[in-house]
Design a protein around this motif. Structure first.
Motif, short mmCIF file in Angstrom:
data_model
loop_
_atom_site.label_atom_id
_atom_site.label_comp_id
_atom_site.label_asym_id
_atom_site.label_seq_id
_atom_site.Cartn_x
_atom_site.Cartn_y
_atom_site.Cartn_z
N THR A 234 -4.72 -10.49 8.07
CA THR A 234 -4.12 -10.20 6.77
C THR A 234 -2.62 -9.96 6.92
N ALA A 235 -1.95 -9.89 5.77
CA ALA A 235 -0.59 -9.36 5.75
C ALA A 235 -0.68 -7.85 5.92
N GLU A 236 0.45 -7.19 5.97
CA GLU A 236 0.46 -5.74 6.13
C GLU A 236 -0.20 -5.07 4.93
N ILE A 237 -1.02 -4.07 5.20
CA ILE A 237 -1.69 -3.33 4.12
C ILE A 237 -0.65 -2.57 3.30
N SER A 238 -0.69 -2.77 1.98
CA SER A 238 0.32 -2.16 1.11
C SER A 238 -0.26 -1.18 0.10
N ASN A 239 -1.61 -1.08 0.01
CA ASN A 239 -2.20 -0.15 -0.95
C ASN A 239 -3.60 0.23 -0.50
N ASP A 240 -4.17 1.20 -1.18
CA ASP A 240 -5.49 1.73 -0.81
C ASP A 240 -6.60 0.70 -0.99
N SER A 241 -6.49 -0.16 -2.01
CA SER A 241 -7.55 -1.13 -2.27
C SER A 241 -7.63 -2.16 -1.14
#
Length: 475
Positions: A234-241
């Motif tokens: 994935t790309a970098e995680i940016s939110n809780d979802s």
């Protein structure tokens, strides 16, 4: 005034006579060679000319008047659109025939080499379900099939796809529901990840706009362990979802895939599709284990390994057997990769020196040697085509046997010179591209005779073929 559209050129009743090395069918029209994708020798077709050259035409099948007796019904619903396996419409025995004939033509007609013996085929008993690794891409640009476009129904999921690239289209992904080259369990994993990702509204990566969370899904399989490794990139995680989805899909696959031995979350934050920033094992082990000729190989998430598990033992076994290694022999293994040939060969040799450009592959080779308690293999990182290669290789003890397994481009002149000056007893040249193999062998006939060639079908349903050439020093 609008320009006039060029009129389509249709060649009527074209008889297909053969298949060329790159897997494209061949016919002749008024002394012009016609290359036709999707046709089979024995077909009589109407061919639409897509590209017109002075000595040949590139065509596609417009209509089939007579079906070849060698045609079979492709089992895959994606055949003809997906470019993954282009020979499903050709009987398997005929696949073997044309692969072997192309090897013989390359050596005899193109390279002008007299081969001592063409050995009987080493072929795959598993025509489908043989791949131990498949890489699928997410995309915000799903390829719409002709059937979907023809319907009046509104298309609501065109911005989310998980599957394979269309030939020649880096920006479009075809949803794959059932890839016949991988195991049934791998298809369950593929469809579950797609379903759950779409269901919770995860964004797929847009390759031209460079945004979106989900990028790739890689599924690896160990035949020895009957176990799967799933790698979600994935790309970098940016939110809780997004964080929740990664955790949830891992837990979901643990529940429904009892033999999933490992789940890995990898990060790619660059525009480069293959660049991995880091990865974390969320479940199980960091590696799978595969057994080849009595040697156990640890396969890490992104290490290279031959993709046909069922053919690994016969293929590597034939390479080592063909080398005819003696107990006091020094063996060089050039382009050694992770040591898949070096380590089994070490059982017969005094010392094996493995050289390879990839640092990660050499790290895997050293780890596999230690894992198996093998102490007579020396692995080193070296750019074999670099300016320092000749000097570095000259420091090694003189070889009795040299094994080479280069990339598709073949061997460069500096390595040809090293092989010729080595005066080793035997060279085993393993290749996934018989065209460059034949070219290189022709250069080596200055000192070596090509004793035999063994075709090995590692990739059923495709035109790809492996070839093992044995070259002996002329006395």
């Amino acid at each position: 005034m609008p320009s006039k559209r060029k009129k389509d050129i249709i060649i009527r009743d074209l008889s297909i006579e053969a298949i060329g090395f790159e897997g494209v069918a061949v016919g002749r029209h008024e002394e012009i060679v016609c290359f036709v994708k999707g046709a089979v020798p024995g077909d009589v077709i109407d061919a639409k000319v897509k590209r017109k050259k002075k000595k040949y035409y590139e065509c596609r099948v417009e209509h089939i008047h007579e079906f070849s007796a060698d045609r079979v019904e492709p089992p895959c619903i994606h055949f003809g659109v997906c470019g993954g396996c282009t020979w499903q419409q050709l009987d398997y025995d005929k696949q073997l025939y044309w692969k072997r004939r192309n090897i013989e033509d390359l050596f005899r007609r193109i390279a002008k080499i007299e081969v001592g013996e063409y050995l009987p085929y080493l072929y795959s008993e598993h025509m489908y379900g043989y791949r131990n690794k498949m890489e699928f891409s997410f995309s915000a640009n799903r390829w719409l099939t002709d059937e979907e476009i023809a319907k009046d129904d509104e298309i609501t999921d065109k911005n989310f796809a998980l599957g394979l690239h269309l030939p020649g289209r880096f920006d479009k992904i075809l949803n794959i529901e059932n890839c016949h080259l991988q195991q049934d369990t791998a298809n369950i994993i593929l469809n579950e990840v797609r379903t759950q990702g779409s269901k919770v509204g995860m964004s797929a990566y847009h390759v031209t706009k460079h945004h979106g969370f989900l990028r790739h899904l890689t599924i690896r399989y160990s035949l020895a362990q009957d176990a799967f490794m799933v790698i979600l990139t994935t790309a970098e995680i940016s939110n809780d979802s997004e964080m929740k989805f990664v955790d949830d899909i891992c837990q979901r696959l643990i529940e429904i895939i009892p033999n999933m031995k490992s789940f890995v979350h990898a990060l790619n934050i660059s525009h480069n599709a293959v660049m991995i920033e880091s990865y974390k094992v969320l479940h199980g082990d960091e590696y799978l284990v595969e057994s080849v000729c009595g040697v156990e190989f640890r396969i890490s998430p992104f290490s290279f390994f031959q993709t046909n598990s069922y053919m690994l033992n016969p293929f590597i076994g034939k390479i080592v057997e063909s080398a005819a290694i003696r107990a006091d022999d020094i063996v060089w293994d050039l382009y050694c990769g992770t040591g898949s040939i070096s380590l089994p060969a070490s059982k017969s040799a005094k010392l094996v020196y493995g050289l390879e450009l990839s640092e990660s592959s050499i790290a895997d080779a050293k780890a596999n040697a230690e894992f198996n308690g093998i102490e007579n293999c020396v692995f080193s990182v070296l750019d074999l085509h670099g300016k320092n290669a000749t000097e570095s290789i000259s420091q090694l003890p003189s070889p009795d046997v040299i094994i080479v397994d280069p990339p598709r481009a073949g061997i460069q002149q500096n390595i040809i010179d090293i092989l010729l000056s080595s005066d080793c007893r035997r060279i085993v040249y393993v290749s996934c591209n018989p065209a460059t193999q034949a070219r290189d062998c022709a250069l080596l006939t200055e000192k070596y005779s090509v004793t035999s060639i063994l075709p090995v079908d590692m990739f059923p349903q495709t035109y790809h073929i492996e070839s093992i050439a044995i070259l002996d020093l002329i006395k």
